[in-house]
Design a protein around this motif. Sequence first.
Motif, mmCIF file in Angstrom:
data_model
loop_
_atom_site.group_PDB
_atom_site.id
_atom_site.type_symbol
_atom_site.label_atom_id
_atom_site.label_comp_id
_atom_site.label_asym_id
_atom_site.label_seq_id
_atom_site.Cartn_x
_atom_site.Cartn_y
_atom_site.Cartn_z
ATOM 1 N N VAL A 149 0.835 -1.194 0.000
ATOM 2 C CA VAL A 149 0.000 0.000 0.000
ATOM 3 C C VAL A 149 0.873 1.248 0.000
ATOM 4 O O VAL A 149 2.061 1.206 0.329
ATOM 5 C CB VAL A 149 -0.938 0.017 1.225
ATOM 6 C CG1 VAL A 149 -1.939 -1.118 1.153
ATOM 7 C CG2 VAL A 149 -0.150 -0.035 2.523
ATOM 8 N N ALA A 185 -4.776 2.440 -0.716
ATOM 9 C CA ALA A 185 -4.598 1.411 -1.732
ATOM 10 C C ALA A 185 -4.326 2.080 -3.071
ATOM 11 O O ALA A 185 -4.928 3.108 -3.387
ATOM 12 C CB ALA A 185 -5.839 0.532 -1.822
ATOM 13 N N ILE A 240 -9.296 0.511 4.715
ATOM 14 C CA ILE A 240 -8.242 -0.319 4.133
ATOM 15 C C ILE A 240 -7.955 -1.548 4.977
ATOM 16 O O ILE A 240 -7.439 -2.555 4.494
ATOM 17 C CB ILE A 240 -6.960 0.518 3.933
ATOM 18 C CG1 ILE A 240 -6.057 -0.151 2.892
ATOM 19 C CG2 ILE A 240 -6.235 0.773 5.249
ATOM 20 C CD1 ILE A 240 -4.945 0.752 2.386
#
Length: 336
Positions: free
Chosen positions: A10, A48, A78
């Motif tokens: 990420v 993301a 997330i």
Amino acid sequence: MASAAGARVVGVEDGAGSGLLFHHRGNCFLVLPSHVHGPLRQGVRVAAPGGGEIGTADVVYVAPGGADVSLALVRGGIARDCGDDWSRLPQRLTGRLEVGQMLIVERARQQATEGRRVLLHEMNFRQLRLVPAPGEAPDLFGGTSGAVVFDQKQPVAMVLEAESSDAVWAIRMDEVVTLLSRFMGEMPAAEAAAPPQPGAEAQGKAFQVLSWSAHPLPGSQDPQGMAAGAGAYVAPLAPGEVLTLELRLTDADRLRRVRILSAPGPDTAVPKRIEIITDTSDSVGRRPNRMPARDMSPDGIYDNQVGERYARVLRIRILSTWGGGSPLRIDRIVID
């Protein structure tokens, strides 16, 4: 390009770098280079690639000795997809890596996870030196910190430093696991995140405290006083012992969620391993039913949601604390 297997790379702080998500006993964590978050310890932005789920991360542990590795607790959307379990990170890579081997570096960009083929140029017990593979552009520059190095589906390293646009140094993932294993078994109080806000929580269902296994320390409340909002329950927990609280719902016969809050502090410890057993009866004909196992997070929040179940009695068993410290502290219990 999507990350391999269940591993999830990420973006951190709008392109400042990348990090690797993993989950452990109900909590979502992010491992990343310390220099990527810098002096910022709370509210580190995590996103993301492609503008999907976002979240924030609070740094809860910085590896000692200038290792440039931090661990953060992740909240937000997330965290619903938190990658692999901690147990899947490699504890030993000896024999898997060799000079000349082709690997993949994945770094998070705003639009997608970007992959680059690299060659393992040098290595030692702690680090790998990686260079672009033939045909790849020499673009291993700023923003590559925290990129994850894969051997097929296995994360094997994390980039810490770009030597130049055509060479980077990455810390081996088994070294990362070694550095973080201390955290996973204990929590240094100095790195604890900001205390939760117990007063902001909903009241929940009414309950009565039937019993507790450890006397409160002077100056703190017993569990009945804690449940009435008079203050925190602070009690000793010796290694190998279990602290048990038994509660009875007084106005309901079902529940769906149990929350326990503990404000981190320099003189008390946050509970870690917690077991909850519910029962439909408090008589001799008990029928115990265990809730799914969860750890309290190191910033003092335990949140166990179980759908809905019939219950009259709850037995809360605290088996350990972050850092192995004592005494432990409980500020509030909320049952919904």
